[in-house]
Each structure stands twice: as structure tokens, then as C-alpha cells.
Design a protein around this motif. Structure first.
Motif, PDB file in Angstrom:
ATOM      1  N   LEU A  32       0.832  -1.208   0.000  1.00  0.00           N
ATOM      2  CA  LEU A  32       0.000   0.000   0.000  1.00  0.00           C
ATOM      3  C   LEU A  32       0.869   1.262   0.000  1.00  0.00           C
ATOM      4  N   ALA A  33       1.950   1.235   0.791  1.00  0.00           N
ATOM      5  CA  ALA A  33       2.860   2.382   0.823  1.00  0.00           C
ATOM      6  C   ALA A  33       3.513   2.593  -0.537  1.00  0.00           C
ATOM      7  N   ASP A  34       3.871   1.491  -1.206  1.00  0.00           N
ATOM      8  CA  ASP A  34       4.495   1.563  -2.531  1.00  0.00           C
ATOM      9  C   ASP A  34       3.507   2.109  -3.557  1.00  0.00           C
ATOM     10  N   LEU A  35       2.226   1.640  -3.459  1.00  0.00           N
ATOM     11  CA  LEU A  35       1.193   2.111  -4.391  1.00  0.00           C
ATOM     12  C   LEU A  35       0.887   3.584  -4.163  1.00  0.00           C
ATOM     13  N   ALA A  36       0.910   4.010  -2.893  1.00  0.00           N
ATOM     14  CA  ALA A  36       0.641   5.416  -2.586  1.00  0.00           C
ATOM     15  C   ALA A  36       1.721   6.310  -3.212  1.00  0.00           C
ATOM     16  N   ALA A  37       2.970   5.840  -3.179  1.00  0.00           N
ATOM     17  CA  ALA A  37       4.069   6.606  -3.782  1.00  0.00           C
ATOM     18  C   ALA A  37       3.888   6.711  -5.295  1.00  0.00           C
ATOM     19  N   ASP A  86       2.923  10.116  -8.165  1.00  0.00           N
ATOM     20  CA  ASP A  86       3.661  10.479  -9.383  1.00  0.00           C
ATOM     21  C   ASP A  86       2.758  10.545 -10.607  1.00  0.00           C
ATOM     22  N   GLY A  87       1.545  10.015 -10.533  1.00  0.00           N
ATOM     23  CA  GLY A  87       0.664  10.028 -11.698  1.00  0.00           C
ATOM     24  C   GLY A  87      -0.672   9.407 -11.387  1.00  0.00           C
ATOM     25  N   ASP A  88      -1.607   9.488 -12.345  1.00  0.00           N
ATOM     26  CA  ASP A  88      -2.960   8.958 -12.160  1.00  0.00           C
ATOM     27  C   ASP A  88      -3.143   7.696 -12.989  1.00  0.00           C
ATOM     28  N   ASP A  89      -2.473   6.615 -12.617  1.00  0.00           N
ATOM     29  CA  ASP A  89      -2.608   5.338 -13.310  1.00  0.00           C
ATOM     30  C   ASP A  89      -3.859   4.633 -12.785  1.00  0.00           C
ATOM     31  N   PRO A  90      -4.893   4.407 -13.624  1.00  0.00           N
ATOM     32  CA  PRO A  90      -6.135   3.772 -13.157  1.00  0.00           C
ATOM     33  C   PRO A  90      -5.883   2.374 -12.559  1.00  0.00           C
ATOM     34  N   GLY A  91      -4.939   1.641 -13.127  1.00  0.00           N
ATOM     35  CA  GLY A  91      -4.633   0.300 -12.615  1.00  0.00           C
ATOM     36  C   GLY A  91      -4.073   0.341 -11.204  1.00  0.00           C
ATOM     37  N   VAL A  92      -3.183   1.314 -10.959  1.00  0.00           N
ATOM     38  CA  VAL A  92      -2.605   1.471  -9.619  1.00  0.00           C
ATOM     39  C   VAL A  92      -3.690   1.860  -8.624  1.00  0.00           C
ATOM     40  N   LEU A  93      -4.573   2.778  -9.032  1.00  0.00           N
ATOM     41  CA  LEU A  93      -5.649   3.233  -8.149  1.00  0.00           C
ATOM     42  C   LEU A  93      -6.607   2.089  -7.814  1.00  0.00           C
ATOM     43  N   ALA A  94      -6.932   1.266  -8.826  1.00  0.00           N
ATOM     44  CA  ALA A  94      -7.833   0.132  -8.589  1.00  0.00           C
ATOM     45  C   ALA A  94      -7.197  -0.876  -7.638  1.00  0.00           C
ATOM     46  N   ARG A  95      -5.896  -1.133  -7.850  1.00  0.00           N
ATOM     47  CA  ARG A  95      -5.193  -2.066  -6.970  1.00  0.00           C
ATOM     48  C   ARG A  95      -5.135  -1.529  -5.546  1.00  0.00           C
ATOM     49  N   TYR A  96      -4.930  -0.229  -5.397  1.00  0.00           N
ATOM     50  CA  TYR A  96      -4.857   0.396  -4.065  1.00  0.00           C
ATOM     51  C   TYR A  96      -6.199   0.260  -3.339  1.00  0.00           C
ATOM     52  N   ASP A  97      -7.288   0.530  -4.052  1.00  0.00           N
ATOM     53  CA  ASP A  97      -8.623   0.424  -3.445  1.00  0.00           C
ATOM     54  C   ASP A  97      -8.922  -1.015  -3.016  1.00  0.00           C
TER      55      ASP A  97
END
Length: 634
Positions: free
Chosen positions: A102-107, A111-122
Motif C-alpha cells: 500500500l505504501a508503494d502504491l501510494a508513492a 507520481d501520476g494517475d494510473d487507473p490500474g494502480v488506483l484500482a489495486r490500491y482500493d
């Protein structure tokens, strides 16, 4: 759904000696099963098969897919320098891994608005929360407090702990991991009474499956709902707790004995008839000879039932010395410290003849030290201990020590006791040391066997004060029952330290509870003591009752006002009579439940509650009766 399926398990560690010989057991999801059997019957071997440490020679072990198993007796090896807190934190390893991701995904999101990263974080945030990621510290504190793992212990190196402490930490870790199947191998061995009761409460709430090896009969009664006993390598099943198992096992024994005796009587009858036919056959009657042969074949086919057997009891008892005097033991203003830590202070106790006292308390409170002070193995800081002039002590310590462990059992008896070789072997046989076993070195004995040998040596002494420090700790259920039989017949003074609640309830007529440096001296059974403590706790937590409103004297009484008071007095009288009748019933129930300690506890608890209620009813009745008397006089 089936969680555990054991089918036809066979295992032998020595050629021709099968520990398991077709053992089969099915355990459904959520069941609580007790696995019983004498030491060496194969209980721990079954656990090792279930965790993959040992392979069966024959048969299969099946665990439901996706189910996680936790084994209490298996203590993992941790990296050097790991503290207790580090070990406990391994229970949260999956949550810590999520937290790091989660800390890695938050970082990355910064840096950008990657939809895949946001979905994984949620998705990961939801899983982290559902798994209790924000609640780990609360869970850890609850478990540690319940099992007596104090803050100071959590910072200690895990490798520096004793075996018992490591077992306790491992139990805490397993509970925190929230596994689906718990395999408990003697879980109460290193727990004090409070921690054991906490564990029982946890297991009541635990949603998973429990398979427990235990010699703690009280624990088995509270936790398990089914018993599987290993008999001759196979499973004998009982659909109930330990108390049910004891009764049902005796019923089955009596049933098998009757069947065997009936079969033997029939065989004897047929043998007599066959013998008669053979006599007739000698006179030339070939037909009778053929009938005799057929009958003898029939007799052989009938010899299918072995005579049922059960464990022999100890064929011995304590030698007793007559007690003279008024006081067996007097403790005056006793104090003992180690460094800056005071174990106890200002202890005053007096013991008369024939008392049976349980010395209880949490681990580390000083129970064994108190015993050592009585034995003269430790010196008090201040105060005194007086033993009556006719007192002779017999002592079974918690840790058994022999001066010459290289000697065999017979020689140990000969050097320690005034007896012949035959007498030594007879005494050893009474304690189930027979055949070649008597030539084993003492050092080769297990902890339970060493306790049994020391007890055998103790039995010959003429004593009138028996002191036992955790006498049942290393013993299986049969061995515990042997000691209980000997103690039951012993009529002298008894002082014992124990966490075995079955043993405590059976023998204690007085309880010394050592806590906070003081001893609470309670005259009564363990069940009565528990009820007393529960009542104290209820009174401490209870809100003060509102005082009844006093009748205002300045108001004139209405004519006929006594009728309502008379009605209230009669109602109070009926309530008192009802409570008194119920008390009489409870006294009868207590006598009937003398051998059922769980039911006896419930009876004692209800009696204590009813006595408090009755005291309140008496007070209410007296108040109303006084008001009625005043009303009639005015």
C-alpha cells in the motif's frame, strides 16, 4: 464439510511394533475433538502426520483444501536476535506485506494517475481493513494479556525463554494468526489457572476446528464435544466430553465383560457335551465321534472375544504416621524477596491436623518458593515457619532429582529404601515398572516415569504431612488417577500446588490464593472459592442500589392503609419461603452431584446467589413487618 479425514493410518517405528494399526477419524468443520490415549499410544505421531512431518506407512491424511493448520507443539526456528514481540508479529506477516505494498502504491499514485494502480490500491485497502490491519495492536494486547505475556517479556530474546515460555508465546502467535484448524498438544501444561480459563473462553468463541491432546480433564470437559481414544492403534469414538467418555467407557467395558462371560459359559457347556460324545465314540459310535469333532470346530469358531481388560490401579498407599498436637504448621509474619522483587510479605497462617490445602496463584507469584521455605530449602527474609514436633514430611517436588541417575530402578530402590531385591521389584511392579523396565537407568525415564518412581519411593515413608508441587504435571490421565487414588486413601495433612482443576476440586478443603504478595485464606472447596471470587467481582462492579424512599410522617394515614402493607408482607413471606425451599433442594442436589464437578460448580454458584438474594429478602421482610406494626399501632 469435512475438515480432517484420517483413513487407515498405520505406523511402526520398530519392526513388528505398530503404534497405529488402521487408525481412522473424520472431523467436520467447527468440531472440538479430544484425542486421548496413554503415553506412547501415537497421539503426537498423528499430529505430525497431519503437518507433514511424518509419513504414514499405510493410509491417507486429507485436510480440506485452503484450510490453514496451526500446531501448538511445533515451535518454529526464528532468526537470531528475534524478540518475543518479533515472534508475535510474524502472525501479521500477510498484513505487513499488504501494508508495504500500500505504501508503494501510494508513492506511485503521487507520481501520476494510473487507473490500474488506483484500482489495486482500493482493492488492497479493502482487504487490509477486512483482515484487521488497523486492529493488530489491539488484538495482540488482548491475547498477550489473556495468556499472561507481560510488556517486559515481549522485549526479551525469544531464544532466552524457557521451553514452557516458548510454548506460551507460540500459542499466542497461533491465536493471532487466526488459523482454520488448531492442533493443541497439551496446551495447558505451561499455563496458570487464569491463562487456562482465558484459553477456554477463546476456544468457545473460535469458529474453526479444534483437535486437542490433553491430560487436563477439566479443560477437556469445558472444550471438547467428542472424544477419540487410541486403543491398540485404532480409534474408539465417544460422542461427548470427558465426563461422558468416562461413564460410556465403563458401560462398554461392562457390556463386553458380560458378552465374554456369556460366551465362555456357552463354550464350557459345549465342551462338556463334546467330551461326553467322545466317551460314547470310544464305545464304537462313529456318529457321536463325528458330532464331537463338529462341535469342537464350532467351539473354536466361537472363541472370537478376548477378555476385556482395563488399567490396573496402583496397589499401594502412603504409609502414615499418627499426628499428635493442635498445630501441624504455623506461619508467622513471613517475608521473602529476590533482589528488589518481594514475592510475599506479612503472611500469617495456621494449619490444624487433617487439612487438605491447595496453594494457588499465577506463574511466578512464589508458590514453589513458599513450599521450599517450608521444606527448609530456602530461608525467609523475616518471619518464621513452625512445624509440629510430630510432623514428618513427604515431598514430591515439581522438578524430580536423583542423586545417581546412572543407577537402574532396582538399585535406586535398594540404596534409598530398607528392602530386599524382591521387595524392591514388588514395589516397582505396583507402580507399573515390570520386567526389563526395572533395569533401565533412571536417566532414561521420561518426566512422568521419574515422578512415578519418586512417588513409589515416597509411599514407603511414614508421613503425616504430604507436600506435592504440581504432582500431575507430566502424567497422563491414568497416572493422574493412580496418584489420586493414593491421595484419596491418605488421611494426614495435605498441601499441594497444582493447576489441575480436577485434582484441586477433588481434594482441596481449603484454598490459599497467592497474589499481589498476599495469601487469601479461604476455608472451603475450589468450587466454593470460585463462587466466592465471582460474587466479590459482581459486588465490586455492581452499582449501589437506590435507598428505598422513607414514608413521609407529616401526611395523615388513610383509613385501611394497612391492607396494602399486609399484602406486601405476605408477598415477602412467600418469597422467603420459596428461596428457603430452593436452598434445601440445592443441598440435596449438591449431594447427588458430588462426583460431577461441573454440575457441582453450577449448584454452588446458584446457592451463593440465592443466599445473597435471601439475605436481601429477609431485610425487606423485616422492614415491611416493622412498617405494618407501626401502622397498626397508630
Amino acid at each position: 464439510m469435512i475438515d480432517i479425514q484420517l483413513t487407515g493410518l498405520v505406523k511402526e517405528f520398530e519392526v513388528g511394533k505398530r503404534i497405529l494399526d488402521g487408525f481412522s477419524l473424520q472431523i467436520d468443520q467447527g468440531e472440538r475433538v479430544g484425542l486421548l490415549g496413554r503415553n506412547g499410544a501415537g497421539k503426537t505421531t498423528i499430529f505430525r502426520m497431519m503437518t507433514g512431518q511424518v509419513d504414514p506407512d499405510e493410509g491417507t491424511v486429507s485436510i480440506a483444501p485452503g484450510k490453514r493448520i496451526g500446531l501448538i507443539s511445533q515451535i518454529p526456528v526464528y532468526p537470531e536476535g528475534y524478540t518475543v514481540r518479533d515472534v508475535l508479529d510474524t502472525a501479521f506477516a500477510p498484513l505487513h506485506a499488504m501494508e508495504a505494498e500500500l505504501a508503494d502504491l501510494a508513492a506511485k499514485m503521487a507520481d501520476g494517475d494510473d487507473p490500474g494502480v488506483l484500482a489495486r490500491y482500493d482493492k488492497l485497502t479493502a482487504a487490509f481493513e477486512a483482515g484487521g490491519g488497523y486492529d493488530t495492536e489491539t488484538r495482540l494486547n488482548k491475547v498477550c494479556n489473556g495468556l499472561g505475556i507481560e510488556d517486559g517479556m515481549r522485549s526479551r530474546p525469544f531464544d532466552a525463554l524457557s521451553g514452557g515460555e516458548k510454548t506460551r508465546i507460540n500459542l499466542a502467535r497461533l491465536i493471532l494468526e487466526d488459523t482454520d484448524i488448531l492442533l493443541l498438544d497439551e496446551p495447558t501444561n505451561h499455563l496458570d489457572l487464569n491463562a487456562t480459563e482465558w484459553l477456554e473462553g477463546y476456544l468457545e468463541r473460535f469458529k474453526g476446528t479444534v483437535l486437542a491432546i490433553s491430560h487436563d480433564r477439566w479443560f477437556l470437559d469445558k472444550v471438547v464435544k467428542r472424544v477419540a481414544e487410541i486403543q491398540d492403534g485404532r480409534a474408539e469414538l465417544y460422542s461427548g466430553n470427558y465426563s461422558f467418555y468416562v461413564e460410556e467407557k465403563e458401560r462398554r467395558y461392562q457390556e463386553r465383560l458380560k458378552q465374554y462371560e456369556k460366551e465362555q459359559a456357552k463354550i464350557a457347556q459345549l465342551e462338556a457335551a463334546a467330551e461326553q460324545m467322545r466317551l460314547w465314540a470310544f464305545k464304537g459310535n462313529d456318529k457321536q465321534y463325528r458330532r464331537a469333532i463338529n462341535m469342537e470346530r464350532r467351539i473354536e469358531r466361537m472363541r472370537t472375544t478376548d477378555k476385556p481388560t482395563r488399567e490396573r490401579k496402583l496397589a499401594t498407599r502412603f504409609g502414615e504416621r499418627e499426628f499428635h498436637g493442635d498445630e501441624a504448621l504455623v506461619v508467622t509474619d513471613l517475608k521473602k524477596s529476590f533482589g528488589e522483587r518481594t514475592l510475599f510479605d506479612h503472611i500469617d497462617l495456621e494449619v490444624a491436623g487433617g487439612e487438605r490445602i491447595a496453594l494457588l496463584g499465577d506463574n511466578g507469584t512464589g508458590k514453589s518458593t513458599f513450599i521450599k521455605l517450608i521444606m527448609g530449602e530456602e530461608a525467609p527474609d523475616s518471619g518464621s515457619i513452625y512445624l509440629g514436633p510430630s510432623i514428618r514430611i513427604g515431598y514430591l517436588p515439581q522438578i524430580i532429582h536423583f542423586d545417581r541417575p546412572d543407577r537402574n530402578l532396582v538399585d535406586t530402590m535398594l540404596y534409598a529404601q530398607n528392602c530386599s531385591t524382591q521387595e524392591a521389584r514388588d514395589r516397582l511392579a505396583a507402580f507399573k515398572f515390570r520386567g526389563e523396565d526395572v533395569f533401565k537407568q533412571v536417566s532414561a525415564l521420561s518426566g512422568g516415569e521419574q515422578s512415578r518412581l519418586r512417588l513409589c519411593m515416597l509411599m514407603d515413608s511414614r508421613i503425616n504431612l504430604l507436600i506435592l508441587d504440581e504432582p500431575t504435571n507430566h502424567l497422563d490421565i491414568d497416572s493422574r488417577e493412580w496418584i489420586e487414588e493414593a491421595v484419596e486413601e491418605y488421611g494426614g495433612n495435605l498441601l499441594f500446588v497444582s493447576h489441575d482443576r480436577y485434582f484441586i476440586e477433588k481434594f482441596a478443603t481449603r484454598v490459599w490464593m497467592l497474589e499481589n504478595g498476599q495469601i487469601t485464606d479461604f476455608h472451603g472447596t475450589y468450587g466454593e472459592f470460585r463462587s466466592f471470587r465471582e460474587r466479590q467481582e459482581q459486588l465490586k462492579n455492581a452499582k449501589p442500589a437506590p435507598e428505598p424512599e422513607k414514608p413521609k410522617e407529616d401526611k395523615p394515614r388513610r383509613p385501611g392503609g394497612t391492607k396494602e402493607l399486609e399484602k406486601q408482607v405476605r408477598a415477602a413471606e412467600r418469597a422467603v419461603e420459596k428461596a428457603e425451599v430452593r436452598l434445601d433442594e440445592l443441598a440435596q442436589e449438591a449431594e447427588e452431584a458430588a462426583s460431577d464437578y461441573l454440575k457441582l460448580q453450577d449448584v454452588y454458584a446458584e446457592r451463593e446467589r440465592l443466599e445473597d438474594e435471601l439475605a436481601h429478602l429477609y431485610g425487606e421482610w423485616e422492614r415491611l413487618a416493622a412498617e405494618l406494626e407501626d401502622a397498626r399501632g397508630s
